[in-house]
Design an enzyme around this catalytic site. Structure first.
Site, short mmCIF file in Angstrom:
data_model
loop_
_atom_site.label_atom_id
_atom_site.label_comp_id
_atom_site.label_asym_id
_atom_site.label_seq_id
_atom_site.Cartn_x
_atom_site.Cartn_y
_atom_site.Cartn_z
N SER A 1 -23.83 -18.90 61.02
CA SER A 1 -24.96 -19.21 61.90
C SER A 1 -26.13 -19.80 61.12
O SER A 1 -26.46 -19.34 60.02
CB SER A 1 -25.42 -17.92 62.59
OG SER A 1 -26.66 -18.15 63.21
N ARG B 1 -24.33 -14.94 76.80
CA ARG B 1 -25.54 -14.23 76.36
C ARG B 1 -26.81 -14.99 76.68
O ARG B 1 -27.90 -14.48 76.50
CB ARG B 1 -25.48 -14.01 74.85
CG ARG B 1 -24.22 -13.35 74.40
CD ARG B 1 -24.13 -13.35 72.89
NE ARG B 1 -24.83 -12.25 72.29
CZ ARG B 1 -25.64 -12.33 71.25
NH1 ARG B 1 -25.87 -13.49 70.69
NH2 ARG B 1 -26.23 -11.26 70.75
N LYS C 1 -21.49 -27.74 70.08
CA LYS C 1 -21.10 -26.44 70.64
C LYS C 1 -21.95 -26.13 71.87
O LYS C 1 -23.19 -26.11 71.78
CB LYS C 1 -21.32 -25.35 69.58
CG LYS C 1 -21.02 -23.93 70.04
CD LYS C 1 -21.04 -22.97 68.87
CE LYS C 1 -20.63 -21.57 69.26
NZ LYS C 1 -21.70 -20.76 69.80
N THR D 1 -25.41 -26.48 67.94
CA THR D 1 -25.39 -25.71 69.20
C THR D 1 -26.38 -26.34 70.18
O THR D 1 -27.57 -26.46 69.88
CB THR D 1 -25.72 -24.22 68.95
OG1 THR D 1 -24.70 -23.70 68.10
CG2 THR D 1 -25.74 -23.42 70.24
N HIS E 1 -21.97 -19.48 75.03
CA HIS E 1 -22.66 -18.58 74.11
C HIS E 1 -22.26 -17.12 74.36
O HIS E 1 -23.06 -16.21 74.23
CB HIS E 1 -24.18 -18.75 74.25
CG HIS E 1 -24.90 -18.78 72.94
ND1 HIS E 1 -25.31 -19.93 72.35
CD2 HIS E 1 -25.29 -17.77 72.11
CE1 HIS E 1 -25.93 -19.65 71.22
NE2 HIS E 1 -25.92 -18.34 71.05
N LEU F 1 -25.86 -25.28 63.34
CA LEU F 1 -27.26 -25.70 63.29
C LEU F 1 -27.93 -25.57 64.65
O LEU F 1 -27.41 -26.06 65.65
CB LEU F 1 -27.31 -27.18 62.85
CG LEU F 1 -28.68 -27.83 62.81
CD1 LEU F 1 -29.41 -27.45 61.52
CD2 LEU F 1 -28.56 -29.35 62.89
N TYR F 2 -29.07 -24.90 64.66
CA TYR F 2 -29.98 -25.01 65.80
C TYR F 2 -31.06 -26.00 65.38
O TYR F 2 -31.61 -25.87 64.28
CB TYR F 2 -30.67 -23.66 66.07
CG TYR F 2 -29.82 -22.60 66.72
CD1 TYR F 2 -29.28 -22.79 67.99
CD2 TYR F 2 -29.61 -21.38 66.09
CE1 TYR F 2 -28.53 -21.79 68.59
CE2 TYR F 2 -28.87 -20.38 66.69
CZ TYR F 2 -28.33 -20.59 67.95
OH TYR F 2 -27.60 -19.60 68.55
N ASP G 1 -14.38 -21.07 73.18
CA ASP G 1 -14.64 -19.63 73.02
C ASP G 1 -15.19 -19.03 74.30
O ASP G 1 -15.51 -19.73 75.26
CB ASP G 1 -15.54 -19.34 71.81
CG ASP G 1 -17.03 -19.60 72.04
OD1 ASP G 1 -17.49 -19.64 73.19
OD2 ASP G 1 -17.75 -19.76 71.03
C1 LIG Z 1 -24.19 -11.15 67.80
C2 LIG Z 1 -23.93 -12.58 68.17
C3 LIG Z 1 -24.66 -13.57 67.51
C4 LIG Z 1 -24.44 -14.92 67.83
N1 LIG Z 1 -25.15 -15.88 67.16
C5 LIG Z 1 -24.91 -17.18 67.42
C6 LIG Z 1 -25.59 -18.19 66.68
O1 LIG Z 1 -26.40 -17.91 65.80
N2 LIG Z 1 -25.31 -19.48 66.98
C7 LIG Z 1 -24.40 -19.83 67.94
O2 LIG Z 1 -24.16 -21.02 68.17
N3 LIG Z 1 -23.75 -18.89 68.66
C8 LIG Z 1 -23.97 -17.58 68.42
N4 LIG Z 1 -23.31 -16.63 69.13
C9 LIG Z 1 -22.33 -17.03 70.16
C10 LIG Z 1 -20.95 -17.13 69.51
O3 LIG Z 1 -20.93 -18.19 68.57
C11 LIG Z 1 -19.84 -17.39 70.53
O4 LIG Z 1 -20.13 -18.58 71.25
C12 LIG Z 1 -19.62 -16.25 71.50
O5 LIG Z 1 -19.84 -14.99 70.87
C13 LIG Z 1 -18.19 -16.31 72.03
O6 LIG Z 1 -17.94 -15.31 72.97
P1 LIG Z 1 -17.21 -13.92 72.58
O7 LIG Z 1 -18.22 -13.09 71.84
O8 LIG Z 1 -16.86 -13.36 73.92
O9 LIG Z 1 -16.00 -14.25 71.73
C14 LIG Z 1 -23.49 -15.27 68.83
C15 LIG Z 1 -22.76 -14.27 69.47
C16 LIG Z 1 -22.98 -12.94 69.15
C17 LIG Z 1 -22.16 -11.88 69.87
#
Ligand SMILES: Cc1cc2nc3c(=O)[nH]c(=O)nc-3n(C[C@H](O)[C@H](O)[C@H](O)COP(=O)(O)O)c2cc1C
Length: 275
Positions: A23, A157, A130, A72, A154, A45-46, A186
């Protein structure tokens, strides 16, 4: 999740022999993470700064050995995460930290295709996007020589009612096939059969977020390896169950071997079997 955070994460990926993404807001600097393991890593990268800021980030990633830049694009705003708020959780106050990432969200809110091209111009690494969910975006991405699109919401989330990624995959896969655009997928992958379903629906690469994080929390790098070992065993079982001996099948060949419960064609198929 772990005292050594992303360093332990990278060690786990190395142990498991799995390609991973670090990340852009990791607490530990990307250079230190890269030095800690032999894993093949991509840099996420953000766009939290201006063009110079972005250039410095991608060039740093390239010079320390990351294999691709994953931009992302689904997070112009930070999702309202009530559980974190209720728990008083603020990642900036937790654990070891050597990376400083003061985000300037105005930049990511202005992200557009020009921005993406500028990012490409700063690096010779492949650029992956992404968080795309629309076939038109996949088409534009292919015109701009984007290396792959990463279908993601994501992990659900960021936005309530965002599209379920399996549905997005079904919608977007035909366009991606047409333009030879590889798909990373994903969202909600918890079992080997989930991996198989995503592959059958057109994913080239299936990614997991929370699953290895659970392994990391339980048993560090070994926990991550255990998660991937289990996933592989389950995938092999699922393949055996549907009569597949290899993953080199053609898209569309075997889609009817696994169905989702909400698949409208399911009842029709059962009708045929019962007759
Ligand atoms: C704790 C956590 C931190 C994450 N941080 C990032 C991040 O910094 N950048 C990003 O593009 N996605 C982030 N994600 C999203 C994940 O890259 C991914 O898209 C997502 O977790 C996939 O779904 P899943 O958890 O059901 O496998 C994060 C997810 C979690 C659970």
């Amino acid at each position: 999740m772990h005292q050594e955070g992303d360093i332990e994460w990278a060690r786990g990926l190395d142990e498991a022999g799995i390609l991973g993404t670090i990340s852009g807001v990791a607490r530990i600097s990307p250079e230190e993470i890269m030095q800690a393991s032999q894993a093949t890593l991509l840099y996420q990268l953000y766009v939290y700064g201006d063009d110079t800021w972005v250039r410095d980030k991608v060039q740093m990633a390239e010079s320390c050995g990351y294999k691709a830049i994953v931009v992302t694009v689904d997070s112009p705003y930070y999702g309202q995460r009530e559980r974190d708020v209720l728990a008083g959780y603020d990642p900036r106050n937790v654990g070891w930290r050597t990376a400083v990432n003061p985000p300037d969200r105005r930049c990511i809110q202005r992200l557009d295709w020009d921005w993406i091209q500028r990012i490409q111009s700063h690096t010779s690494l492949p650029v992956v996007l992404k968080g795309l969910v629309h076939p038109e975006d996949a088409k534009t991405a292919s015109k701009l020589s984007i290396a792959a699109i990463w279908i993601s919401n994501h992990g659900g989330r960021q936005l309530d009612h965002s599209l379920p990624t399996l549905e997005v995959l079904e919608r977007i896969a035909p366009t991606c096939r047409k333009f030879s655009m590889p798909i990373v997928f994903d969202g909600g992958i918890r079992r080997g059969a989930d991996v198989l379903l995503a592959l059958l629906l057109g994913a080239d690469v299936v990614a997991v977020g929370r699953l290895p994080i659970f392994g990391l929390a339980v048993d560090g790098a070994s926990g991550i390896k255990t998660v991937f070992d289990n996933l592989e065993n389950e995938l092999r079982t699922a393949m055996g169950m549907v009569g597949l001996t290899s993953l080199s099948f053609k898209y569309n060949d075997f889609q009817d071997r696994l169905v989702r419960r909400d698949d409208p064609s399911l009842s029709t198929r059962w009708d045929k079997i019962e007759k």
